[in-house]
Design an enzyme around this catalytic site. Structure first.
Site, PDB file in Angstrom:
ATOM      1  N   HIS A   1     116.158  90.833   3.107  1.00  0.00           N
ATOM      2  CA  HIS A   1     117.039  91.662   2.156  1.00  0.00           C
ATOM      3  C   HIS A   1     117.507  90.664   0.692  1.00  0.00           C
ATOM      4  CE1 HIS A   1     120.693  93.372   0.397  1.00  0.00           C
ATOM      5  NE2 HIS A   1     120.105  94.637   0.672  1.00  0.00           N
TER       6      HIS A   1
ATOM      7  N   HIS B   1     114.961  92.091  -9.045  1.00  0.00           N
ATOM      8  CA  HIS B   1     116.133  91.941 -10.106  1.00  0.00           C
ATOM      9  C   HIS B   1     115.997  90.658 -10.683  1.00  0.00           C
ATOM     10  CE1 HIS B   1     117.771  95.582  -8.652  1.00  0.00           C
ATOM     11  NE2 HIS B   1     118.295  95.327  -7.466  1.00  0.00           N
TER      12      HIS B   1
ATOM     13  N   ASP C   1     114.757 101.766  -7.799  1.00  0.00           N
ATOM     14  CA  ASP C   1     115.921 101.416  -6.876  1.00  0.00           C
ATOM     15  C   ASP C   1     116.855 102.399  -6.371  1.00  0.00           C
ATOM     16  OD1 ASP C   1     118.000  99.713  -5.891  1.00  0.00           O
ATOM     17  OD2 ASP C   1     118.144  98.496  -7.611  1.00  0.00           O
TER      18      ASP C   1
ATOM     19  N   HIS D   1     115.515  90.944  -2.697  1.00  0.00           N
ATOM     20  CA  HIS D   1     116.336  90.589  -3.908  1.00  0.00           C
ATOM     21  C   HIS D   1     116.860  89.062  -4.179  1.00  0.00           C
ATOM     22  CE1 HIS D   1     117.679  94.540  -1.974  1.00  0.00           C
ATOM     23  NE2 HIS D   1     117.554  95.070  -3.319  1.00  0.00           N
TER      24      HIS D   1
ATOM     25  N   HIS E   1     115.101 102.833  -2.962  1.00  0.00           N
ATOM     26  CA  HIS E   1     116.045 103.066  -1.914  1.00  0.00           C
ATOM     27  C   HIS E   1     115.965 104.516  -1.841  1.00  0.00           C
ATOM     28  CE1 HIS E   1     117.127  98.616  -1.591  1.00  0.00           C
ATOM     29  NE2 HIS E   1     117.630  98.895  -2.630  1.00  0.00           N
TER      30      HIS E   1
ATOM     31  N   TYR F   1     116.162  99.999   4.799  1.00  0.00           N
ATOM     32  CA  TYR F   1     117.099  99.135   5.729  1.00  0.00           C
ATOM     33  C   TYR F   1     117.884 100.000   6.521  1.00  0.00           C
ATOM     34  CZ  TYR F   1     120.362  99.716   1.578  1.00  0.00           C
ATOM     35  OH  TYR F   1     120.900 100.164   0.478  1.00  0.00           O
TER      36      TYR F   1
ATOM     37  N   ARG G   1     122.025  86.503   0.909  1.00  0.00           N
ATOM     38  CA  ARG G   1     123.256  86.535   1.627  1.00  0.00           C
ATOM     39  C   ARG G   1     123.118  87.093   2.786  1.00  0.00           C
ATOM     40  NH1 ARG G   1     124.263  92.039  -0.274  1.00  0.00           N
ATOM     41  NH2 ARG G   1     123.303  92.245  -2.178  1.00  0.00           N
TER      42      ARG G   1
END
Length: 456
Positions: free
Chosen positions: A208, A270, A321, A233, A64, A127, A211
């Site tokens: 993403h 992860h 990351d 993720h 990111h 994002y 969630r």
């Protein structure tokens, strides 16, 4: 991004090839930046004689890049339960400083630093689609342009982000800048794929997390997106795993596989809290796991059982990351040290016949390239000439074999050990410094000062 205008012949005193270490290697690079062939010696005068041992450029599967702006500025305890979630609120505030122009400045600086750290290709998990008045296509093109400016290869992964939690909870105000409808995301990907130079760039897709999207919506999305890397993720935070169980009655990986079949296109980021009993089955899918050691340590995520996953035949790559760390060697060191601390052993990730540095660098670079859909990560015919030259005169490297030098870089790395970095046969970093570092510095410093003032 600058490319070669004619084939070039290189010669290296030693090279880590797909077949292992080789001495006195010649290799010809075509105008697209790909290796045509490797030979023992050149048999003719080389145009470029490299001064040290050559290793593949490292591939960074998860970045990111905008988070580089806040590197090191979250080191104050917010409350007694400081965590990933409190850090995330601070990261959201950082985004308020950015428009697409500032994002471009920040990204060019960040990609430049990653090149100095031994990375030659980056997977950008993008994002921040809505920055000030910019359209999602404009912010995405800023990232592409910044990678080209810095001279690194890129797989751009436009992120699908819709919800704030399981059960289609609406996004909060800070997350609104991330949200795209399914059709908006598909149109963006189609638009970005048109005209992309596929010698140095790919466009994938990144739901993403479980969630932030409804997993039931993913099959239709992926069918319309077509071929290309898929990154996501998964099982990063304990609270996230608990929320998944409460919502679905399933572990995150089980919920994902209820709706989709994982394969070699997938890179799961992860996976820290995937149950040990699922490691063999996960390895058998061919999906790559993107481990981000420095960020996972910084955020207190936990440790993934890398040793057991590799023993099961799994593939692992590394990501920077949050970009709190930009050295590939430092990420590999922490990857190994985390396993040592977890298991109470040394040299946990070393292969039987290779030193630790050789085993880790070769495996993660090649796995990373596969995860990004890029012909890189290994020095062999048909793959891009992305490579790092070690500085053999460094006090800790002088007099060592190439294999020992790579061990030292990974386990005791320090500034000055990387002599140069090349992407597609083009020089990007010389004597440890990016060729455009001085030109990029002022604009980045202005941004960093603005953030420091806003945070004081």
């Amino acid at each position: 991004m600058a490319t070669l205008n004619r084939p070039r012949l290189f010669r290296a005193p030693a090279m880590l090839t797909a077949a292992g270490w080789r001495q006195d290697v010649g290799f010809r690079v075509d105008v697209h930046g790909s290796i045509e062939q490797l030979t023992a010696g050149t048999g003719e005068a080389a145009e470029v004689t490299l001064p040290g041992a050559v290793i593949p450029g490292m591939v960074n599967v998860h970045s990111h890049i905008h988070q580089r702006l806040m590197a090191g500025l979250s080191a104050r305890r917010a409350d007694q339960s400081d965590s990933f979630w409190t850090w995330r609120r601070q990261m959201y505030r950082t985004l308020e400083l950015l428009d697409d122009e500032r994002l471009g400045v920040l990204a060019a600086w960040g990609f430049m630093e990653l090149l100095e750290g031994g990375y030659t290709a980056v997977g950008e998990f993008h994002y921040p689609h809505h920055l000030a008045a910019a359209t999602p296509a404009e912010s995405a093109r800023r990232i592409l342009a910044s990678a080209a400016q810095a001279g690194c290869a890129l797989t751009l992964l436009p992120v699908w982000y819709r919800y704030s939690g399981f059960g289609r909870q609406p996004p909060d105000a800070a997350q609104a800048r991330f949200v795209l409808s399914r059709d908006e995301l598909i149109d963006l990907i189609i638009e970005l794929r048109e005209g992309v130079d596929d010698h140095v760039c790919r466009i994938g897709v990144a739901p993403h997390s479980l969630r932030a999207v409804d997993v039931a919506d993913l099959p239709a999305l992926l069918e319309r997106v077509g071929d290309g890397p898929i990154h996501m993720h998964i099982a990063e935070q304990p609270d996230e795993v608990v929320a998944c169980r409460e919502h679905s009655g399933l572990e995150p990986l089980d919920l994902l596989e209820r709706h989709l079949e994982l394969d070699r296109r997938w890179c799961l980021i992860h996976a820290t809290h995937v149950p040990a009993a699922r490691l063999n089955a996960l390895a058998a899918t061919g999906a790559v796991l993107g481990i981000c050691p420095s960020t996972e340590a910084d955020l207190g995520d936990g440790l993934f059982p890398v040793a057991e996953f590799l023993s099961a035949g799994g593939r692992v790559a590394i990501g920077s990351d949050s970009n709190i760390e930009t050295s590939a060697a430092a990420e590999l060191r922490l990857l190994e040290w985390g396993q040592r601390l977890r298991l109470g052993q040394r040299n946990v990730l070393a292969a039987d016949k290779d030193g630790l540095g050789t085993a880790l660098w070769r495996h993660t670079a090649r796995s990373g390239a596969d995860a990004l859909g890029l012909p890189a990560g290994s020095l062999e015919a048909g793959r891009r000439a992305d490579f790092v030259v070690l500085q053999g005169q460094h006090p800790l490297l002088a007099g060592l074999t190439p294999q020992q030098q790579l061990d030292v870089l990974v386990t005791a790395g320090m500034p000055g050990m990387i002599e140069s970095v090349w992407v597609g046969g083009c020089l990007r970093v010389s004597e440890g410094r990016h060729l455009d570092r001085d030109a990029l510095r002022p604009a980045f410093l202005d941004l960093r000062r603005a953030l420091a003032l806003s945070d004081s």
